[in-house]
Design an enzyme around this catalytic site. Structure first.
Site, short mmCIF file in Angstrom:
data_model
loop_
_atom_site.label_atom_id
_atom_site.label_comp_id
_atom_site.label_asym_id
_atom_site.label_seq_id
_atom_site.Cartn_x
_atom_site.Cartn_y
_atom_site.Cartn_z
N GLY A 146 2.54 3.48 1.38
CA GLY A 146 3.43 3.61 2.88
C GLY A 146 3.59 5.19 3.23
O GLY A 146 3.74 5.48 4.23
N ARG A 147 4.14 5.70 2.29
CA ARG A 147 4.35 7.19 2.35
C ARG A 147 4.06 8.01 0.94
O ARG A 147 4.42 9.04 0.95
CB ARG A 147 5.79 7.36 2.46
CG ARG A 147 6.66 6.86 1.29
CD ARG A 147 8.41 6.70 1.89
NE ARG A 147 8.94 5.87 0.89
CZ ARG A 147 9.97 6.30 0.22
NH1 ARG A 147 9.99 7.54 0.30
NH2 ARG A 147 10.60 5.75 -0.57
N ASP A 206 8.31 5.65 8.92
CA ASP A 206 7.64 7.14 9.13
C ASP A 206 6.96 8.06 8.42
O ASP A 206 6.50 8.93 8.38
CB ASP A 206 8.97 7.73 9.64
CG ASP A 206 10.14 7.82 8.37
OD1 ASP A 206 9.47 7.84 7.38
OD2 ASP A 206 11.20 8.23 8.91
N GLY A 207 6.69 7.20 7.37
CA GLY A 207 5.89 7.81 5.76
C GLY A 207 6.70 9.01 5.32
O GLY A 207 5.99 9.75 4.40
N ARG A 242 -1.43 0.31 -10.08
CA ARG A 242 -0.27 -0.54 -10.23
C ARG A 242 -0.81 -2.00 -10.48
O ARG A 242 -1.90 -2.55 -10.05
CB ARG A 242 0.76 -0.64 -8.97
CG ARG A 242 0.89 1.07 -8.39
CD ARG A 242 1.15 1.09 -7.09
NE ARG A 242 1.55 2.32 -6.55
CZ ARG A 242 2.84 2.87 -6.49
NH1 ARG A 242 3.71 1.98 -6.70
NH2 ARG A 242 3.03 4.07 -6.04
N ASP A 286 4.48 -4.13 -7.50
CA ASP A 286 4.04 -2.86 -7.09
C ASP A 286 4.56 -1.62 -7.42
O ASP A 286 3.88 -0.54 -7.06
CB ASP A 286 3.93 -3.03 -5.33
CG ASP A 286 5.13 -3.01 -4.75
OD1 ASP A 286 5.84 -4.06 -5.04
OD2 ASP A 286 5.48 -2.34 -4.17
N ASN A 287 5.60 -2.02 -8.40
CA ASN A 287 6.13 -0.43 -8.88
C ASN A 287 5.64 -0.53 -10.38
O ASN A 287 6.62 0.26 -11.18
CB ASN A 287 7.70 -0.58 -8.67
CG ASN A 287 7.86 -0.02 -7.28
OD1 ASN A 287 7.23 0.43 -6.57
ND2 ASN A 287 9.29 -0.53 -6.70
N LYS A 329 4.06 12.50 -1.87
CA LYS A 329 5.00 11.17 -1.38
C LYS A 329 6.12 12.24 -0.23
O LYS A 329 6.77 12.95 -0.59
CB LYS A 329 6.01 10.79 -2.57
CG LYS A 329 7.07 9.65 -2.03
CD LYS A 329 7.73 9.24 -3.41
CE LYS A 329 8.65 7.96 -3.00
NZ LYS A 329 9.39 7.58 -4.16
N GLY A 349 0.78 -1.35 0.08
CA GLY A 349 -0.14 -0.12 0.13
C GLY A 349 0.74 1.33 0.08
O GLY A 349 2.06 1.29 0.00
#
Length: 504
Positions: free
Chosen positions: A105-106, A137-138, A195, A266-267, A125, A103
């Site tokens: 994440g940042r 920490d995102g 994605r 996922d990329n 981002k 997901g």
């Protein structure tokens, strides 16, 4: 959701250009896809890089860089008025292994806006933790944010499909990676950030209704020519279109010497865009086995392996779509089209780099032999093609035009033999015209690692001039830019010591 991260209250940004043109976009699919999430503010935000060309393309006001509310919005210090920001959930294969749920994440999505270029999603981002940060920490750091900002626009300047980057903002807030660095936020722009992993997520969890809703959304929003198809035929056609776009993208990457570095499912973009600039690199000395990601210990994502990895990733997407396609034969046929589409696209790209306008049987061998010679001497990839372009143009009136190209090789007799074959292949092609075409095909400027590193070092000292200067040059990489001639030179020796990894 925001309370779990102990966030302060975030003010809203009343920006007429944002609210007047806002569209729900991907978020219209609902909370199973888009989890409402607020950003975490950063102190003392400031501009690091501003993409004036993209601002104009999006139809944003000329004074946007002077608006405090815009700075707050693009840093995550303010929310779009009366809008919900969100993070999306997806899963994926990472380095060939199933990683399960991942997901954003940042990454935090602001939503979509209507622009002269069509509907465009805006995404921050580095704006803080999300429900998918997995104990992270995102945040993003200044170093990686500048690299993504410049790389996105470098690819666009080269004519390669990519997400775009509107701006970078910075903050003195500390972020710990291998060392303590400062925080930054990139505003990314794309028609969609969907994605392969989005499809894998719902398929792996047996959420077939959601899988179908996602596929229908992608078709309606981004593949309108497929809208009239129904049932399995629609989803097979979608798989075929994604396969074709991915094959074309891989040919463009390989032709320009681009290494992505982390081609996890996922990329991978379903629109065939270059997505997620982490440990990327453009080749300096040519090495087909080059690994740009120092976290890739097995060399899975080495330069020469990228086309095959893309094919593998497409099979993962095909597997995810199988509940909607039902029968294997049509899905396999859609995927197998890659085996024809990629080599054809690659051959065409390389012929264009050589200034060849027609097809001969020996063209692929001519290219392969050239790359072998370049590999043996680690000839600089970009400099070679640019010098060859100039040499072809100048050979119309100079007997010594190819000497600067020859000088790049240690084994000059190998190049001489190849060059004889090449000139025979060019035949009666008008050299001036061929050279001019090659100069529009083979860039003079790329985002070399050392250039990005120099810009980052200056930015860390508070000087962002090189970021903006590089941006302008990379937007027009086929032009001469006499002021920045040094940026087209061979990479210095210290460039090989730059290490890039998945950490950012």
């Amino acid at each position: 959701m925001s309370a779990m991260f102990n966030r302060p209250m975030t003010p809203t940004a009343s920006l007429p250009w944002l609210n007047a043109s806002f569209d729900t976009g991907f978020a219209s699919l609902g909370v199973e896809f888009a989890t409402p999430t607020e950003p975490t503010p950063l102190p003392a935000a400031h501009w690091v890089g501003c993409n004036e060309a993209l601002r104009a393309e999006l139809g944003l006001p000329p004074d946007v860089w002077q608006q405090q509310e815009a700075l707050d919005l693009f840093t995550g210090n303010a929310l779009p008025a009366a809008r919900t920001t969100y993070a999306s959930v997806y899963s994926g294969h990472q380095f060939g292994q199933w990683a399960g749920q991942l997901g954003d994440g940042r990454a935090l999505n602001l939503g979509a806006i209507q622009t002269p270029a069509g509907l465009q999603e805006l995404q921050l981002k580095g704006a803080g933790p999300t429900p998918y940060s997995r104990r992270g920490d995102g945040r993003a750091v200044l170093r990686s944010s500048i690299r993504e900002f410049l790389a996105s626009e470098a690819m666009h300047g080269l004519g390669i499909p990519t997400t775009r980057a509107l701006c970078v903002t910075g903050s003195p807030a500390h972020v710990r990676r291998e060392e303590v660095e400062t925080a930054a936020v990139v505003t990314r722009v794309a028609p969609s950030f969907v994605r392969f992993g989005h499809f894998e997520h719902f398929a792996s969890n047996g959420q077939i209704d959601e899988l179908r809703a996602l596929a229908d959304h992608v078709v309606i929003a981004h593949f309108p020519a497929l809208q009239d198809k129904q049932g399995a035929e629609r989803y097979t056609a979608l798989l075929h279109e994604v396969t074709q776009r991915t094959a074309a993208l891989m040919a463009q990457w390989q032709a320009v010497g681009f290494c992505h570095g982390v081609m996890n499912t996922d990329n991978m973009s379903v629109l065939g865009l270059t997505l997620d600039y982490g440990p990327f690199q453009y080749l300096d000395g040519f090495d087909a086995n080059h690994i740009c990601n120092h976290s890739d210990h097995q060399g899975r994502y080495a330069y020469a392996r990228q086309p095959q990895i893309a094919y593998w990733n497409l099979f993962c997407l095909g597997q995810a779509l199988m509940p909607l396609i039902d029968e294997q034969a049509p899905a396999l046929a859609a995927l197998e089209s890659y085996k024809q589409a990629f080599p054809e696209a690659m051959d065409q790209r390389m012929r264009s780099k050589l200034g060849l306008t027609d097809t001969h049987e020996g063209d692929r061998a001519l290219v392969e032999d050239l790359l072998k010679a370049m590999q043996q001497d680690r000839v600089d990839y970009t400099v070679f093609w640019r010098r060859l372009s100039v040499a072809v143009r100048e050979s119309a009136h100079s007997a010594h035009a190819f000497e600067p190209v020859r000088d790049l090789f240690l084994l000059r007799e190998v190049f001489d033999a190849w060059c004889t074959r090449y000139l025979e292949r060019l035949g009666q092609t008008p050299r001036q015209a061929a050279g001019d075409t090659m100069l529009r095909t083979n860039p003079k400027y790329i985002l070399r690692n050392h250039l990005g590193e120099l810009a980052i070092r200056q930015a860390k000292a508070g000087n962002f001039a090189m970021v903006q200067d590089l941006l302008q040059v990379l937007h027009a990489p086929f032009d001469e830019h006499p002021t920045y001639e040094a940026w087209a030179s061979l990479a210095p020796e210290w460039a090989s010591s730059i290490e890039i990894s998945c950490s950012s």
